[in-house]
Motif scaffolding. Structure first.
Motif, PDB file in Angstrom:
ATOM      1  N   THR A  31       0.865  -1.174   0.000  1.00 50.75           N
ATOM      2  CA  THR A  31       0.000   0.000   0.000  1.00 50.75           C
ATOM      3  C   THR A  31       0.901   1.221   0.000  1.00 50.75           C
ATOM      4  N   LEU A  32       0.329   2.408   0.066  1.00 51.16           N
ATOM      5  CA  LEU A  32       1.142   3.615   0.142  1.00 51.16           C
ATOM      6  C   LEU A  32       2.058   3.514   1.358  1.00 51.16           C
ATOM      7  N   PRO A  33       3.364   3.527   1.155  1.00 53.29           N
ATOM      8  CA  PRO A  33       4.274   3.360   2.288  1.00 53.29           C
ATOM      9  C   PRO A  33       4.632   4.688   2.941  1.00 53.29           C
ATOM     10  N   THR A  34       5.211   4.573   4.104  1.00 58.99           N
ATOM     11  CA  THR A  34       5.858   5.714   4.736  1.00 58.99           C
ATOM     12  C   THR A  34       7.273   5.799   4.178  1.00 58.99           C
ATOM     13  N   TYR A  35       7.629   6.955   3.663  1.00 60.80           N
ATOM     14  CA  TYR A  35       8.993   7.158   3.168  1.00 60.80           C
ATOM     15  C   TYR A  35       9.791   7.920   4.223  1.00 60.80           C
ATOM     16  N   SER A  36      10.959   7.385   4.557  1.00 57.82           N
ATOM     17  CA  SER A  36      11.827   8.027   5.544  1.00 57.82           C
ATOM     18  C   SER A  36      13.169   8.325   4.897  1.00 57.82           C
ATOM     19  N   PHE A  37      13.786   9.408   5.340  1.00 57.25           N
ATOM     20  CA  PHE A  37      14.979   9.905   4.654  1.00 57.25           C
ATOM     21  C   PHE A  37      16.137  10.141   5.616  1.00 57.25           C
ATOM     22  N   SER A  38      17.304   9.735   5.168  1.00 60.28           N
ATOM     23  CA  SER A  38      18.536  10.062   5.889  1.00 60.28           C
ATOM     24  C   SER A  38      19.413  10.822   4.910  1.00 60.28           C
TER      25      SER A  38
ATOM     26  N   ALA B 258       9.153  14.442   0.284  1.00 61.32           N
ATOM     27  CA  ALA B 258       8.515  13.577  -0.696  1.00 61.32           C
ATOM     28  C   ALA B 258       7.129  14.098  -0.996  1.00 61.32           C
ATOM     29  N   ILE B 259       6.835  14.185  -2.238  1.00 60.38           N
ATOM     30  CA  ILE B 259       5.491  14.571  -2.634  1.00 60.38           C
ATOM     31  C   ILE B 259       5.030  13.531  -3.639  1.00 60.38           C
ATOM     32  N   SER B 260       3.764  13.496  -3.894  1.00 61.36           N
ATOM     33  CA  SER B 260       3.222  12.577  -4.884  1.00 61.36           C
ATOM     34  C   SER B 260       3.705  11.154  -4.649  1.00 61.36           C
ATOM     35  N   GLN B 261       3.431  10.663  -3.419  1.00 56.87           N
ATOM     36  CA  GLN B 261       3.871   9.317  -3.074  1.00 56.87           C
ATOM     37  C   GLN B 261       3.005   8.268  -3.752  1.00 56.87           C
ATOM     38  N   GLY B 262       3.647   7.172  -4.113  1.00 58.69           N
ATOM     39  CA  GLY B 262       2.934   6.041  -4.670  1.00 58.69           C
ATOM     40  C   GLY B 262       3.450   4.764  -4.059  1.00 58.69           C
TER      41      GLY B 262
ATOM     42  N   TRP C  46      20.882  11.503  -0.430  1.00 53.08           N
ATOM     43  CA  TRP C  46      20.077  10.951   0.643  1.00 53.08           C
ATOM     44  C   TRP C  46      19.798   9.471   0.413  1.00 53.08           C
ATOM     45  N   ASN C  47      19.537   8.796   1.498  1.00 53.22           N
ATOM     46  CA  ASN C  47      19.065   7.401   1.470  1.00 53.22           C
ATOM     47  C   ASN C  47      17.629   7.387   1.955  1.00 53.22           C
ATOM     48  N   TRP C  48      16.902   6.380   1.590  1.00 56.81           N
ATOM     49  CA  TRP C  48      15.491   6.329   1.977  1.00 56.81           C
ATOM     50  C   TRP C  48      15.091   4.908   2.318  1.00 56.81           C
ATOM     51  N   THR C  49      14.033   4.819   3.081  1.00 53.79           N
ATOM     52  CA  THR C  49      13.366   3.541   3.325  1.00 53.79           C
ATOM     53  C   THR C  49      11.887   3.737   3.047  1.00 53.79           C
ATOM     54  N   ALA C  50      11.228   2.638   2.754  1.00 57.50           N
ATOM     55  CA  ALA C  50       9.782   2.674   2.530  1.00 57.50           C
ATOM     56  C   ALA C  50       9.158   1.546   3.342  1.00 57.50           C
ATOM     57  N   SER C  51       8.153   1.898   4.120  1.00 52.38           N
ATOM     58  CA  SER C  51       7.522   0.894   4.977  1.00 52.38           C
ATOM     59  C   SER C  51       6.029   0.818   4.716  1.00 52.38           C
ATOM     60  N   ALA C  52       5.581  -0.363   4.343  1.00 52.23           N
ATOM     61  CA  ALA C  52       4.149  -0.613   4.162  1.00 52.23           C
ATOM     62  C   ALA C  52       3.758  -1.841   4.989  1.00 52.23           C
ATOM     63  N   GLU C  53       4.331  -1.907   6.177  1.00 52.48           N
ATOM     64  CA  GLU C  53       4.069  -3.060   7.047  1.00 52.48           C
ATOM     65  C   GLU C  53       2.611  -3.105   7.485  1.00 52.48           C
ATOM     66  N   LEU C  54       2.208  -4.286   7.868  1.00 55.62           N
ATOM     67  CA  LEU C  54       0.846  -4.475   8.364  1.00 55.62           C
ATOM     68  C   LEU C  54       0.773  -4.124   9.839  1.00 55.62           C
TER      69      LEU C  54
ATOM     70  N   SER D   6      -3.523   7.650   4.643  1.00 57.70           N
ATOM     71  CA  SER D   6      -4.134   6.401   4.184  1.00 57.70           C
ATOM     72  C   SER D   6      -4.385   5.488   5.363  1.00 57.70           C
ATOM     73  N   GLU D   7      -5.604   5.028   5.495  1.00 54.34           N
ATOM     74  CA  GLU D   7      -5.959   4.113   6.588  1.00 54.34           C
ATOM     75  C   GLU D   7      -5.234   2.781   6.473  1.00 54.34           C
ATOM     76  N   GLN D   8      -4.708   2.480   5.305  1.00 57.28           N
ATOM     77  CA  GLN D   8      -3.996   1.222   5.115  1.00 57.28           C
ATOM     78  C   GLN D   8      -2.552   1.290   5.607  1.00 57.28           C
ATOM     79  N   ASN D   9      -2.099   2.497   5.912  1.00 62.58           N
ATOM     80  CA  ASN D   9      -0.711   2.673   6.337  1.00 62.58           C
ATOM     81  C   ASN D   9      -0.617   2.569   7.861  1.00 62.58           C
ATOM     82  N   LEU D  10       0.254   1.707   8.339  1.00 67.51           N
ATOM     83  CA  LEU D  10       0.360   1.451   9.778  1.00 67.51           C
ATOM     84  C   LEU D  10       0.807   2.695  10.543  1.00 67.51           C
TER      85      LEU D  10
END
Lengths: 299, 58
Positions: A247-254, A267-271, A291-299, B33-37
């Motif tokens: 799903t749309l992840p959280t993007y984090s930046f270092s 970050a804008i226009s995230q997908g 920069w480095n980044w991570t993306a998290s779409a964990e449940l 987004s509600e799907q994002n933890l």
């Protein structure tokens, strides 16, 4: 009777039968084998696995198993710990077919201090709606305990998944007062059927890609040139993820290097397969942003 | 640990596009987004009065 059992086993011996991702604990994108403290909360550690404790923080680390290419998740206890949990949430699309079926959970476990390990299974109250890690919204399916020792041993348990459990599953392992010593877990497998089959080995690239649906990190530093002279320079920089995320992840930046003179970066226009990094800055000479980044779409 | 939460706008469209927040000290952008933890967790903290999301810059 013997033939019937054999056929049943064969019917469940297909590839990709294990619904647990990173059951062999090989993928550790976040920490690459370094230890990390739970810090008194619940955190994702090795890919797909989240760990928590009560009473005090524990330390989590991917450790080597019996061979150099075998890994396990290890929880190191501390004074004051009253319990520690290791869990994985399974996306509905990867386990909905288990509803109404009998399944088997198998795993390797050992504990240098304690002799009892509790396992449990639950399902999400809505499709992939597990709630937050600290306030889960799940319904219990089954639980039990096994007697463990300091010698790594394989265990298996079987339980029936309710017909309503099409919304995603959670498996959880809990040990009690791990005030010292270590709890070790590995080769976790959840499969259809009443018998545990041998742990399913999957090629590393496949396992990594499965993990990256939920979490991934940049494998190279993003590098963007900001030319001068410009009173204000604004640009966009597209970044793509390795695989399409859940799903749309959280993007984090270092940021390796950056600038802030009138600068704005974000970050804008995230997908689910990348983002656009917006850079606005004022520089007097050519500059570079890394920069480095991570993306998290964990449940 | 979620700190310094603030809605952010896409500077091109001027529409709110996410929540800028430091997660364990790391600058992050959480999608609405509600799907994002992380979004679920942030909204829970807001409901508990433990976090405030500042409005986006005009």
């Amino acid at each position: 009777m013997t033939n019937a059992v054999t056929l049943a086993s064969l019917a469940n011996s297909g590839y990709l039968r294990n619904r647990i991702i990173n059951g062999n604990m090989a993928i550790d994108q976040r920490n690459a084998g370094a230890s990390v403290s739970t810090g008194g909360t619940i955190i994702y550690t090795l890919d797909r696995w989240y760990v928590g404790s009560n009473g005090a923080a524990t330390t989590i680390q991917r450790v080597t198993g019996a061979t150099t290419n075998q890994y396990r998740l290890q929880v190191t206890g501390a004074a004051g710990v009253t319990n520690a949990t290791v869990s994985q949430r399974i996306e509905a699309s990867n386990c909905a077919d288990m509803a109404g079926q009998t399944v088997t959970l198998s795993f390797d476990a050992a504990d240098s201090l304690l002799t009892s390990l509790t396992w449990s299974a639950s399902y999400a109250n809505s499709t992939d709606g597990f709630g937050t890690l600290t306030s889960p919204t799940v319904t219990s399916i089954a639980s039990g305990s096994v007697t463990i020792s300091s010698t790594i041993t394989r265990y298996s348990v079987t339980f029936a998944v309710p017909i309503a459990a099409t919304t995603g599953l959670v498996v959880q392992f809990t040990v009690g007062a791990q005030t010292s010593g270590t709890f070790t877990l590995g080769n976790v497998q959840l499969e259809l059927g009443t018998q545990a089959t041998p742990f399913e080995w999957r090629p590393y690239p496949i396992e990594l890609a499965l993990c990256q649906r939920y979490y991934q990190a940049s494998t190279m530093t993003e590098y963007h040139m900001v030319p001068a002279p410009n009173a204000t320079y604004a640009s966009t920089y597209p970044v793509r993820t390795s695989v399409l995320m859940r799903t749309l992840p959280t993007y984090s930046f270092s940021y390796v290097s950056s600038f802030s003179v009138g600068g704005y970066t974000s970050a804008i226009s995230q997908g689910a397969n990348g983002y656009i990094h917006f850079i606005s800055a004022s520089v007097s000479t050519n500059a570079y942003m890394q920069w480095n980044w991570t993306a998290s779409a964990e449940l | 640990m979620y700190e310094n939460a603030k809605y952010i706008k896409n500077p091109i469209t001027n529409e709110v596009c996410g929540i800028g927040v430091d997660i364990n000290g790391v600058e992050s952008v959480v999608p609405i987004s509600e799907q994002n933890l992380d979004y679920q967790t942030i909204m829970q903290l807001v409901a508990q009065g433990k976090l405030v999301i500042a409005p986006a810059d005009a």
